[in-house]
Design an enzyme around this catalytic site. Structure first.
Site, PDB file in Angstrom:
ATOM      1  N   ILE A 186      -7.708   6.128   0.710  1.00 59.23           N
ATOM      2  CA  ILE A 186      -7.443   4.602   0.236  1.00 59.23           C
ATOM      3  C   ILE A 186      -7.908   3.666   1.304  1.00 59.23           C
ATOM      4  O   ILE A 186      -7.805   4.239   2.630  1.00 59.23           O
ATOM      5  CB  ILE A 186      -5.764   4.630   0.139  1.00 59.23           C
ATOM      6  CG1 ILE A 186      -5.365   3.353  -0.382  1.00 59.23           C
ATOM      7  CG2 ILE A 186      -5.144   5.079   1.409  1.00 59.23           C
ATOM      8  CD1 ILE A 186      -3.905   3.176  -0.853  1.00 59.23           C
ATOM      9  N   SER A 187      -8.677   2.952   1.081  1.00 57.00           N
ATOM     10  CA  SER A 187      -9.397   1.938   2.052  1.00 57.00           C
ATOM     11  C   SER A 187      -8.190   1.385   2.949  1.00 57.00           C
ATOM     12  O   SER A 187      -7.028   0.935   2.502  1.00 57.00           O
ATOM     13  CB  SER A 187     -10.225   0.975   1.322  1.00 57.00           C
ATOM     14  OG  SER A 187     -11.127   1.561   0.670  1.00 57.00           O
ATOM     15  N   ALA A 188      -8.815   0.843   3.868  1.00 55.36           N
ATOM     16  CA  ALA A 188      -7.960  -0.040   4.786  1.00 55.36           C
ATOM     17  C   ALA A 188      -7.608  -1.348   4.101  1.00 55.36           C
ATOM     18  O   ALA A 188      -8.616  -1.891   3.599  1.00 55.36           O
ATOM     19  CB  ALA A 188      -8.634  -0.251   6.287  1.00 55.36           C
TER      20      ALA A 188
ATOM     21  N   ARG B 188       0.862  -1.195  -0.099  1.00 56.51           N
ATOM     22  CA  ARG B 188      -0.017   0.123  -0.144  1.00 56.51           C
ATOM     23  C   ARG B 188       0.896   1.352   0.051  1.00 56.51           C
ATOM     24  O   ARG B 188       0.499   2.503  -0.462  1.00 56.51           O
ATOM     25  CB  ARG B 188      -0.959  -0.142   1.145  1.00 56.51           C
ATOM     26  CG  ARG B 188      -2.059   0.957   1.285  1.00 56.51           C
ATOM     27  CD  ARG B 188      -3.050   0.982   2.115  1.00 56.51           C
ATOM     28  NE  ARG B 188      -2.845   1.071   3.545  1.00 56.51           N
ATOM     29  CZ  ARG B 188      -3.624   1.797   4.461  1.00 56.51           C
ATOM     30  NH1 ARG B 188      -4.796   2.077   4.069  1.00 56.51           N
ATOM     31  NH2 ARG B 188      -3.270   1.877   5.656  1.00 56.51           N
TER      32      ARG B 188
END
Ligand code: SAM
Length: 220
Positions: A64-66, A38
């Site tokens: 930005i998603s987990a 990530r």
């Protein structure tokens, strides 16, 4: 500044933890997570937090998603090489990179904010991803030129399931989409189109996404 070696070490620990917890269930998803950490998809100042299992800011006030959320959606999507996938909500480009590693073919992803189209394209180029096509537009209308899709993955919360997305799904296809309120909570749905064209809807559980803004989403 944290050096690249340390970022990678932290990231590998996060991936192993998600695997142990059963959030990452399959080897292909685990390998994709290891291939595209990530930290390659956030701004310099957030890289040191990229291994933390929480959403992070990206430009234009988006997120930005987990990692756990991305893993859950990818596992639910049951991706295999050769599937034609559309993602709605490119953001940083991270999820699209992971999808491309799983389907090993061209992936189409739609983003409504020009600043993020540019951000994602740069991130994808730096990460060496060649088969993701970032399209500027309103993804609540889908992306007719490459339809029908085997999978459509929406990474923003809709007020209801956009009709065009159902129409652009292949028989046997799946749509993964958060549906619910504008802010905070939505339910994640898995919508299957059977071989005979019947629509079956399953609720996975509660999630929190930024709003899907567009003709078949929320008003700006
Ligand atoms: N998948 C992204 C990633 O890997 O970084 C995270 C997506 S972020 C939670 C949601 C994104 O959806 C935002 O970038 C937002 O601008 C975008 N979005 C919202 N409404 C949209 C629409 N109608 N069409 C395309 N993108 C949209």
């Amino acid at each position: 500044m944290v050096d690249e070696e340390e970022l990678l070490r932290r990231w590998e620990k996060t991936v192993e933890q998600l695997f142990r917890e059963g959030v990452i269930k399959s080897e292909p998803v685990r390998r994709a997570f290891l291939k595209y950490p990530r930290y390659l998809f956030v701004e310099e100042r957030y890289k040191k937090y990229a291994h933390v299992d929480e959403p992070l800011p990206i430009p234009a006030g988006q997120t930005i998603s987990a990692p756990h959320m991305v893993a859950i959606m990818l596992e639910l999507a049951d991706l295999r090489p050769g599937l034609n996938v559309l993602e709605i909500g490119t953001g940083s480009g991270w999820n699209a990179a992971l999808i491309s590693e799983l389907v090993k073919t061209d992936v189409y992803t739609v983003e409504r904010l020009p600043e993020l189209v540019e951000f994602a394209r740069k991130n994808l180029e730096r990460a060496g991803v060649k088969n993701v096509h970032v399209i500027l537009g309103d993804g609540s209308k889908g992306f007719p030129p490459k339809a029908p899709y085997d999978r459509i993955i929406v990474t923003a919360g809709a007020p209801e399931v956009p009709r065009p997305l159902i129409q652009q799904l292949n028989p046997g296809g799946k749509l993964i989409i958060p549906v619910g309120s504008y802010h905070l909570w939505q339910d994640l749905y898995i919508i299957d189109k059977t071989e005979t064209g019947k629509i079956k809807k399953r609720r996975w559980g509660g999630v929190a996404f930024v709003p899907l803004v567009g003709e078949y989403g929320w008003n700006e």
